[in-house]
Design an enzyme around this catalytic site. Structure first.
Site, PDB file in Angstrom:
ATOM      1  N   HIS A   1      20.551  58.170   4.384  1.00 40.56           N
ATOM      2  CA  HIS A   1      21.667  59.224   4.002  1.00 40.56           C
ATOM      3  C   HIS A   1      21.524  60.217   5.249  1.00 40.56           C
ATOM      4  CE1 HIS A   1      22.435  58.167  -0.308  1.00 40.56           C
ATOM      5  NE2 HIS A   1      21.057  57.985  -0.411  1.00 40.56           N
TER       6      HIS A   1
ATOM      7  N   SER B   1      30.184  61.944  32.636  1.00 46.83           N
ATOM      8  CA  SER B   1      31.255  62.748  32.588  1.00 46.83           C
ATOM      9  C   SER B   1      31.767  63.124  33.798  1.00 46.83           C
ATOM     10  CB  SER B   1      30.665  63.991  31.923  1.00 46.83           C
ATOM     11  OG  SER B   1      31.094  65.246  32.101  1.00 46.83           O
TER      12      SER B   1
ATOM     13  N   LYS C   1      25.208  63.449  33.082  1.00 46.61           N
ATOM     14  CA  LYS C   1      25.594  63.147  31.776  1.00 46.61           C
ATOM     15  C   LYS C   1      25.533  61.645  31.634  1.00 46.61           C
ATOM     16  CE  LYS C   1      27.792  64.751  27.699  1.00 46.61           C
ATOM     17  NZ  LYS C   1      28.102  63.433  26.883  1.00 46.61           N
TER      18      LYS C   1
ATOM     19  N   GLU D   1      30.061  52.204  22.866  1.00 49.71           N
ATOM     20  CA  GLU D   1      31.288  52.675  22.508  1.00 49.71           C
ATOM     21  C   GLU D   1      32.444  51.606  22.796  1.00 49.71           C
ATOM     22  OE1 GLU D   1      30.234  57.172  23.744  1.00 49.71           O
ATOM     23  OE2 GLU D   1      31.548  56.042  25.044  1.00 49.71           O
TER      24      GLU D   1
END
Length: 458
Positions: A184, A314, A320, A327
């Site tokens: 959870h 980025s 970054k 993805e």
């Protein structure tokens, strides 16, 4: 240009084209997808044409010279020498007649030249009477989908084997790294990082098994059944001769179907394969998302693993780095789920003696296979092999996890441990610190208890 004639009239065909008049009409009629039928299906049709030429020769229905010329034409196509001669859009006549005739014409014209004639000479080799002898699109096209899927399964199996091996390697590499489990998205009982990766490997092993099991039903092929699967206009031995020739050429144990009528009408064997590919995509989706979560940060997330840096993340935030490979895998897997939805709907939309949505079924299956082959390869080579564990972060999260409470239950009791959890959350102290502070257990006994909390890596 050359002039060709069919039952609908005459047309001019480019002199250097190996295709003929039927293909030319289809090019004018169909341009919806803006994408041609995948070559994997074209090649599978070509394999079937070669097998049929062999069968017809063995039965005395096609002379040796024509049979040999047809097979040589097929060999040239399978070598990739004429890929630009198959321009038919995916969304065409629902049985795939346009592409089937496209293949017939290219093979016929190549065979004509082999025998000393010129393209368009239907007396020497006719696309229907010779190349398509004893065949119907209604059986050729679904048989080709089956052949294409089985050949693609071999490539997917190899890609999956490499991915599974890499995950298994990480399972052993990280076997000694304890971490907090999470259910959870909340702290749960501890687990090792190695056990986590062993679960991923096992999931893909089962996905591979499901695809193999689904593919077994594709070994029945309806080729030779003709328009409705009854084998009209063919000799009884025709199908078995085709199956034998195709099996010899591919190394796959193809079979004559138990019911030629059923296999002509129902596409659910292919739907089953598509569903198995969808299930693999769902497993890959889950694994890729887990990797994103476990690597989140680097300072404000979970950060228990480090993924390989493959590109700057980025255009505005210096330094970054994003989980780009995961993805990309996510989007690929979502696309496969969408393709499966199309296949499932098309399988249910057959009418009476034929399904008229076969080009969509075939194209979506081929696309799904190719996407998953490349996705597995990308995840393996560009992500999984380079994953590193942040053992310090893993240990810190393990010791701070409220899930450790479960390990203390047998020794301290549920109610007392529940109270410790609440006190720890309120005061910002770990369970381990509270147990030692309250002298509920010795440090040695506590460490022994924690060390025994993990089973072996499966």
């Amino acid at each position: 240009m050359r002039i060709e004639k069919d039952s609908m009239g005459e047309k001019q065909i480019p002199e250097d084209a190996w295709y003929g008049i039927h293909t030319s009409r289809s090019m004018e009629n169909f341009n919806v997808a803006g994408e041609v039928l995948p070559l994997e299906i074209i090649y599978a049709i070509v394999r079937l044409k070669a097998a049929c030429a062999t069968a017809n020769q063995r039965l005395g229905l096609l002379d040796q010279d024509r049979s040999r010329a047809i097979r040589r034409a097929c060999d040239a196509i399978l070598l990739g020498m004429h890929d630009d001669q198959f321009p038919i859009d995916i969304f065409q006549a629902g049985s795939g007649t346009s592409s089937q005739m496209n293949v017939n014409e290219v093979i016929a014209n190549l065979a004509v030249v082999e025998l000393g004639g010129k393209p368009g000479d239907r007396q020497t080799v006719h696309p229907n009477d010779h190349v398509n002898k004893g065949q119907s699109t209604n059986n050729v096209f679904p048989s080709a989908i089956r052949v294409a899927c089985l050949l693609l399964t071999q490539r997917l199996d190899a890609a999956l084997d490499r991915t599974i091996a890499s995950l298994g390697g990480k399972a052993h590499e990280f076997a000694h790294v304890p971490k907090s489990g999470r259910t959870h998205l909340q702290d749960a009982v501890p687990i090792t990082l190695g056990q986590t990766f062993s679960g991923y490997a096992r999931a893909l092993e089962k996905a591979k098994r499901r695809i193999t099991a689904a593919g077994a039903s594709l070994l029945e092929i309806g080729i030779g059944g003709n328009a409705v699967g009854t084998g009209i206009n063919t000799k009884p031995a025709f199908r078995s001769h085709i199956v034998a020739a195709l099996s010899d050429a591919t190394g796959l144990p193809f079979e004559v179907p138990g019911n030629g009528v059923e296999i002509t009408q129902f596409m659910t064997d292919m739907g089953q394969v598509s569903a198995a590919l969808k299930l693999l995509s769902l497993d890959l989706l889950k694994i890729a998302n887990d990797l994103r979560l476990l690597s989140s940060g680097p300072n404000t997330g979970i950060g228990e693993i480090r993924l390989p840096a493959v590109e700057p993340g980025s255009s505005i935030m210096p330094g970054k780095v994003n989980p780009s490979i995961c993805e990309a895998a996510n989007m690929a897997c979502i696309q496969v789920v969408g393709y499966d939805s199309g296949v499932a709907m098309a399988c249910g939309l057959g009418q009476l003696e034929l399904n008229t949505h076969m080009p969509l079924i075939g194209a979506n299956l081929v696309k799904s296979f190719n996407i998953l082959i490349r996705t597995c390869t990308m995840l393996d080579e560009r992500c999984i092999r380079g994953i590193e564990a942040d053992e310090t972060r893993c240990r810190k999260n393990f010791e701070a996890s409220a899930g450790l409470a479960t390990i203390l239950n047998p020794t301290l009791g549920y109610d007392r441990v529940a109270a410790l959890v609440k006190e720890g959350l309120a005061g910002g102290k770990s369970l381990k610190a509270l147990v030692l502070e309250k002298k509920l257990m010795s440090e040695q006994d506590l460490e022994r208890l924690l060390a025994g909390a993990f089973g072996p890596v499966p």
